[in-house]
Design a protein around this motif. Sequence first.
Motif, PDB file in Angstrom:
ATOM      1  N   VAL A 195       0.834  -1.206   0.000  1.00  0.00           N
ATOM      2  CA  VAL A 195       0.000   0.000   0.000  1.00  0.00           C
ATOM      3  C   VAL A 195       0.875   1.264   0.000  1.00  0.00           C
ATOM      4  O   VAL A 195       0.631   2.209  -0.747  1.00  0.00           O
ATOM      5  N   ARG A 237       2.510   1.669  -3.387  1.00  0.00           N
ATOM      6  CA  ARG A 237       1.531   2.094  -4.391  1.00  0.00           C
ATOM      7  C   ARG A 237       1.210   3.580  -4.220  1.00  0.00           C
ATOM      8  O   ARG A 237       1.064   4.317  -5.198  1.00  0.00           O
ATOM      9  N   ARG A 238       1.106   4.012  -2.968  1.00  0.00           N
ATOM     10  CA  ARG A 238       0.826   5.419  -2.677  1.00  0.00           C
ATOM     11  C   ARG A 238       1.928   6.313  -3.251  1.00  0.00           C
ATOM     12  O   ARG A 238       1.667   7.331  -3.878  1.00  0.00           O
ATOM     13  N   ASP A 295      -2.950   8.446  -4.399  1.00  0.00           N
ATOM     14  CA  ASP A 295      -3.858   7.713  -3.515  1.00  0.00           C
ATOM     15  C   ASP A 295      -5.295   7.723  -4.013  1.00  0.00           C
ATOM     16  O   ASP A 295      -6.125   8.464  -3.501  1.00  0.00           O
TER      17      ASP A 295
END
Length: 308
Positions: free
Chosen positions: A250, A253-254, A259
């Motif tokens: 996560v 990916r951010r 986001d």
Amino acid sequence: MSLLSAIVPCYNEEESVSIFYEEFIKNEAYLKSKDIDFELIYINDGSKDKTAAEVKKLHERDERVHLVSFSRNFGKEAAMFAGLEKAGGDYVVFMDADLQDPPSLLPEMLEALQDHDSVATRRVDRKGEPPIRSFFARRFYRMMNRISQTEMMDGARDYRLMKRQMVDAILSMKEYNRFTKGIFGWVGFDTKWIEYENVERAAGETKWSFWKLVLYSIDGIVAFSTMPLQIASFAGILFCIVAFAMMIFVIVRRLIFGDPVAGWASMVCIMLMTSGIQFLCVGILGQYLARTYMEVKKRPIYIVKEEI
Ligand code: UDP
Ligand code: MG
């Protein structure tokens, strides 16, 4: 002269009591020829019918018949334990009142006892039993032998002849949550197995509902394995690892994609899943804790109301 004690747990077996006696007494000549005396101990496990009266009638005819009545229904395990405590024999045998443990096997068993510590029986088929019950019973034994060090034989009956030494060993196990099939294996000793085809009940009906058997199997698992606790711990570790990996995913990916607000559905699924596993693990813990609680209270395993 040596003594054989036969222990017969009875719960609402008014029809079977005397049928059993007639069948058992057929061994009298054989026993006499081997110089063996016998005592027949009926354990009346809080029957609500005329079981006790039937046994008393037999006692009037034959002094060797004894009766121990409980103050209420304590279950077959308690009845078996009481029987062992009362039995004075050099040899002790457990038999069901419904003739599903055929007394005609006794001579063969006594012969085999010559060079073994105990002689146990198992049924090779489950004829006359509901298929679902057989299916789960098989799974249970399969799993039990995998998760427990104590060996348990599929199809094993409680019909077992033992020498005094083994009886004393079993009596030394005072646990409240008794699972005799496991206890037999746990105490060890060298056992000879005799196989026979399943016999259907002579009279009356089975005292074990499917649900009672499920609860009994949980008793067996908790009493003879701590594997469920280990599985619960491993599930915890596994989920921590997965959660950690997800966290990294996560964050990365951010940093790369910004986001976007998404993933509500997967979030709910994950939450439900993890909380489900948590409840399961707490439940497993609870099973062990509940049994520990019962053991710690040190309640008597049975209470006698009357003894003849
Ligand atoms: N029994 C008992 N207390 C109980 C349930 C059963 O003493 O709470 C006795 C019952 O009278 C019988 C034996 O245990 O002599 C085996 O029970 P049952 O035949 O009902 O079990 P199944 O053979 O169907 O497994
Ligand atoms: Mg039976």
